[in-house]
Write a protein that holds these residues in place. Structure first.
Motif, mmCIF file in Angstrom:
data_model
loop_
_atom_site.group_PDB
_atom_site.id
_atom_site.type_symbol
_atom_site.label_atom_id
_atom_site.label_comp_id
_atom_site.label_asym_id
_atom_site.label_seq_id
_atom_site.Cartn_x
_atom_site.Cartn_y
_atom_site.Cartn_z
ATOM 1 N N SER A 42 47.127 56.265 52.796
ATOM 2 C CA SER A 42 45.716 56.656 52.856
ATOM 3 C C SER A 42 44.962 55.742 53.821
ATOM 4 O O SER A 42 45.163 54.524 53.810
ATOM 5 N N GLY A 43 44.151 56.343 54.664
ATOM 6 C CA GLY A 43 43.360 55.553 55.604
ATOM 7 C C GLY A 43 44.099 55.223 56.874
ATOM 8 O O GLY A 43 43.573 54.523 57.736
ATOM 9 N N GLY A 45 44.839 57.225 59.258
ATOM 10 C CA GLY A 45 44.293 57.945 60.415
ATOM 11 C C GLY A 45 44.848 59.347 60.604
ATOM 12 O O GLY A 45 44.651 59.961 61.656
ATOM 13 N N LYS A 46 45.526 59.880 59.597
ATOM 14 C CA LYS A 46 46.148 61.205 59.733
ATOM 15 C C LYS A 46 45.095 62.294 59.979
ATOM 16 O O LYS A 46 45.219 63.096 60.906
ATOM 17 N N THR A 47 44.081 62.307 59.104
ATOM 18 C CA THR A 47 43.038 63.331 59.243
ATOM 19 C C THR A 47 42.322 63.204 60.575
ATOM 20 O O THR A 47 42.103 64.186 61.285
ATOM 21 N N THR A 48 42.021 61.955 60.928
ATOM 22 C CA THR A 48 41.337 61.715 62.199
ATOM 23 C C THR A 48 42.159 62.272 63.353
ATOM 24 O O THR A 48 41.639 62.963 64.234
ATOM 25 N N ARG B 410 34.007 67.905 55.174
ATOM 26 C CA ARG B 410 34.095 66.742 54.286
ATOM 27 C C ARG B 410 33.056 66.799 53.169
ATOM 28 O O ARG B 410 33.139 66.069 52.197
HETATM 29 N N1 ATP Z 1 33.496 59.975 59.301
HETATM 30 C C1 ATP Z 1 33.960 58.729 59.199
HETATM 31 N N2 ATP Z 1 33.114 57.716 59.339
HETATM 32 C C2 ATP Z 1 33.550 56.452 59.269
HETATM 33 N N3 ATP Z 1 34.808 56.119 59.030
HETATM 34 C C3 ATP Z 1 35.705 57.089 58.856
HETATM 35 C C4 ATP Z 1 35.333 58.440 58.929
HETATM 36 N N4 ATP Z 1 36.438 59.204 58.726
HETATM 37 C C5 ATP Z 1 37.442 58.337 58.541
HETATM 38 N N5 ATP Z 1 37.026 57.076 58.622
HETATM 39 C C6 ATP Z 1 37.833 55.879 58.520
HETATM 40 O O1 ATP Z 1 38.860 55.990 59.466
HETATM 41 C C7 ATP Z 1 40.093 55.565 58.911
HETATM 42 C C8 ATP Z 1 41.113 56.686 58.940
HETATM 43 O O2 ATP Z 1 40.703 57.727 58.093
HETATM 44 P P1 ATP Z 1 41.467 59.077 57.904
HETATM 45 O O3 ATP Z 1 40.640 59.961 57.050
HETATM 46 O O4 ATP Z 1 41.857 59.601 59.236
HETATM 47 O O5 ATP Z 1 42.769 58.623 57.114
HETATM 48 P P2 ATP Z 1 43.875 59.505 56.399
HETATM 49 O O6 ATP Z 1 45.139 59.003 56.858
HETATM 50 O O7 ATP Z 1 43.580 60.922 56.577
HETATM 51 O O8 ATP Z 1 43.649 59.123 54.897
HETATM 52 P P3 ATP Z 1 43.899 59.983 53.571
HETATM 53 O O9 ATP Z 1 45.355 59.971 53.348
HETATM 54 O O10 ATP Z 1 43.146 59.239 52.535
HETATM 55 O O11 ATP Z 1 43.357 61.329 53.843
HETATM 56 C C9 ATP Z 1 39.777 55.085 57.496
HETATM 57 O O12 ATP Z 1 39.604 53.707 57.549
HETATM 58 C C10 ATP Z 1 38.498 55.758 57.174
HETATM 59 O O13 ATP Z 1 37.730 54.961 56.309
#
Ligand code: ATP
Ligand code: MG
Lengths: 234, 412
Positions: A42-43, A45-48, B410
């Protein structure tokens, strides 16, 4: 040519004074008809990353080309047009439109996004309903079917426009593991039939084995690339 | 387009209670406006008709300056034969004119041989006067509905005060413009109910009798009352007549005639205008109701559906389609309210007419209220409501169309 080319892309989020680096210098290429998974805690960066590849967001730095187009040049309208033309989306929460039936949900992109004539529409939907095994449920509304069924409808909706690329951010996170496997199997089957590229993210190590190429993300960086069969090119 | 409507209507049905409440709010507004406009409008039209048809006529023409001195009914301000001839020729050639009636107006003393009081009189040609002010015969509450030579129609108040009744002999004494006094005996032919407006408490005698008692050697006319065929053309015809008669100048190069429409002559015009202003006010209220209720619902709708908006935007729905989706939803809601409102409003007007509600105006009692509404009014009101519905949904719809898909997705 590769379908997705990422060169040194970074993505920072800014909250007030604080800059949060979510993606830190990623480079990779994804070929047409690939079945790719991004995995990481988690966190990481996958979603990003999937948002960037899906042209929903723009990288802070670096070059990202999707289906031959430079993502950073997109306006809101151009981005929407491009997504409607080339990209299918599958969401963690299914995100079917509650006021439309199963059939109408799959039909939606053909009417509201593309402009496909009625006879062809009917044929495409029929074929996909059959392929995802939802033919007998086509007149039900989303709140009348199960989560696994919803995700199958969502897969059909993502594929109905014949996109080059389907993106799925944690498509199985809200499903039990048995259903999760059938959903991933369905995605794989569709990929083999239609030669569509699938990119999905997950942190579920049980289903990740289904992917042909697995990228492991940690702290916004790629830590490994595994091709099924044991190659490790990280 | 059909699909945009399908989605909009399904979304409206999704929140049935809220949709119903908003639609009923619009419905109530539309019903209220329709009822108000039809009743107030009919009331106004009836009052105007009462005033113009009882004594005033639709328009009046005088010699220039007469109206300024009308309180004393001056005899030296009458139209002489030559200008009256010009006026008659002009009126005869106007197809809009239904009838006109020349009058000699003067003040005098009214005596029943016991007491004497003052009276204001109109000398008229009865058949022409009755055509010009068709309600005049209905005002004769006692006696005969005609006015022969040597007869007088006595105003009700005077008849009560002086104790005269039809058939009685009375004497009219007056001073002519040269200052010599003359009298003539008349037979009371009828008692005349008072009417609203100037001249509503005057008596009537024959034109020739008036000439005789005033010792006029030639026909002089104090005023000419005019009735036109189509009252809705009144202001257009007034303008036309002012234009035609304005060209007629005396030796000194000054205009001879003065044309006044009923609005200028009756104080009721101010009340009629108030009614119109109130109608506008009521329409503004309706606009406010529609604007606020539709905007409120559409803001809620957008807020509740942020994730759905994110979804359809992500899969490539263009912003203008999303905008259209919400605008059509507001539009449909407005149409729903308008359709039900029109059905109920028109039924109410229909029932009002069936039940024959009566009311009193001044000394006229038992007037039957005819609530009518012009189809054009219904169309305009419906159009306004629908237009406002669209305008009210524009802002929320625009907001929806501008949403960034990732932020919207989101949203929880
Ligand atoms: N809109 C946003 N504003 C600020 N920080 C963000 C935003 N979206 C994501 N982040 C930060 O960017 C980093 C990557 O987030 P992301 O959502 O891409 O992770 P992830 O791998 O998808 O996590 P998860 O498994 O929880 O979905 C995290 O530290 C998160 O807090
Ligand atoms: Mg995530």
């Amino acid at each position: 040519m590769s379908l997705v080319i990422a060169k040194d892309i970074t993505k920072n989020y800014q909250i007030g004074e604080v800059v949060i680096p979510a993606i830190r210098g990623l480079s990779f290429e994804i070929e047409p008809a690939a079945f790719v998974s991004f995995i990481g805690p988690s966190g990481s960066g996958k979603t990003t990353l999937l948002n960037l590849v899906g042209c929903l967001d723009k990288p802070t730095d670096g070059h990202l080309t999707v289906a031959g187009a430079d993502v950073s040049t997109f306006t809101q309208k151009k981005g929407a047009g491009f997504r409607g033309e080339h990209i299918g989306f599958i969401f963690q929460d299914f995100n079917l439109l509650p006021v439309l039936t199963v059939y109408e949900n799959i039909e939606y992109p053909l009417i509201m996004v593309q402009n496909v004539p009625a006879p062809e529409r009917r044929e495409r939907i029929q074929r996909l309903l059959d392929a995802v095994g939802m033919l007998d449920q086509k007149d039900k509304y989303p709140d009348q079917i199960s989560g696994g069924q919803k995700q199958r409808v969502a897969i059909a909706r993502a594929l109905v426009t014949h996109p080059k690329l389907v993106l799925a951010d944690e498509p199985t996170a809200n499903l039990d593991s048995k259903t999760a496997h059938t959903v991933i199997d369905l995605m794989k089957k569709m990929k083999n039939e239609l030669k569509t590229t699938f990119i999905f993210s997950t942190h579920d190590t049980k289903i990740v084995g289904e992917a042909e190429i697995i990228y492991v993300l940690e702290d916004g960086q790629l830590v490994s690339r595994n091709v099924q069969g044991g190659n490790n090119n990280a | 387009m059909r699909n945009l409507f399908k989605i909009a209507i399904r979304n409206l049905l999704r929140y049935k209670r809220r949709t119903l409440m908003t639609a009923s709010l619009i419905t109530i507004g539309v019903v209220f406006v329709l009822a108000y406009i039809s009743i107030a409008g009919s009331f106004k039209n009836m009052m105007v008709a009462q005033i113009t048809d009882s004594s005033l006529g639709h328009l009046q023409v005088h010699r220039k300056g007469y109206m300024a001195a009308v309180e004393s009914l001056p005899l030296n301000m009458n139209l002489k034969p030559r200008p009256y001839k010009i006026l008659e020729d002009t009126l005869k050639s106007q197809p809009e004119v239904e009838a006109y009636s020349p009058r000699i107006r003067f003040g005098g003393m009214f005596s029943n041989f016991v007491e004497t009081t003052s009276i204001r009189l109109n000398g008229v040609y009865p058949d022409r006067e009755f055509k010009t002010t068709p309600l005049l015969p209905t005002r004769i509450i006692k006696g005969e509905k005609h006015l022969n030579r040597g007869e007088i129609l006595v105003p009700e108040l005077l008849s009560v005060g002086m104790g005269v009744k039809p058939g009685d002999a009375i004497v009219i004494v007056t001073t002519n413009k040269d200052g010599s006094v003359n009298g003539k005996q008349f037979k009371v032919s009828g008692i005349l109910e008072s009417a609203q407006g100037p001249g509503g408490r005057d008596g009537y005698i024959n034109f020739e009798d008036a000439m005789e008692v005033l010792r006029m050697e030639e026909v002089e006319v104090s005023e000419v009352a005019i009735r036109i065929k189509d009252f809705s053309q009144e202001s257009a015809f007034t303008k036309k007549l002012i234009g035609l008669l304005g060209k007629e100048l005396n030796q000194k190069g000054k205009p001879i005639f003065d044309v006044h429409s009923w609005e200028k002559l009756s104080p009721f015009y101010n009340i009629a205008q108030m009614i119109d202003v109130m109608s506008i006010f009521v329409k503004v209220m309706l606009v406010a109701i529609v604007l606020i209720s539709i905007m409120n619902v559409m803001i809620m709708a957008v807020y509740e559906r942020v994730r759905e908006i994110g979804t359809i935007a992500a899969i490539g729905t263009l912003p203008k389609k999303i905008l259209a989706m919400f605008v059509i939803e507001g539009f449909s809601l407005g149409v729903l309210g308008v359709v039900i409102g029109n059905l109920i409003g028109l039924s109410i007007i229909f029932v009002l007419n069936l039940s024959g509600i009566t009311f009193d105006f001044g000394r006229q009692t038992g007037l039957i209220l005819r609530a009518t509404i012009a189809p054009l009014d219904v169309v305009i009101i419906s159009g306004i409501v629908i237009l406002i519905s669209v305008l009210a949904s524009l802002q929320p719809a625009w907001k929806a169309s501008r949403m960034e898909p990732i932020k919207a997705l989101r949203h929880v």
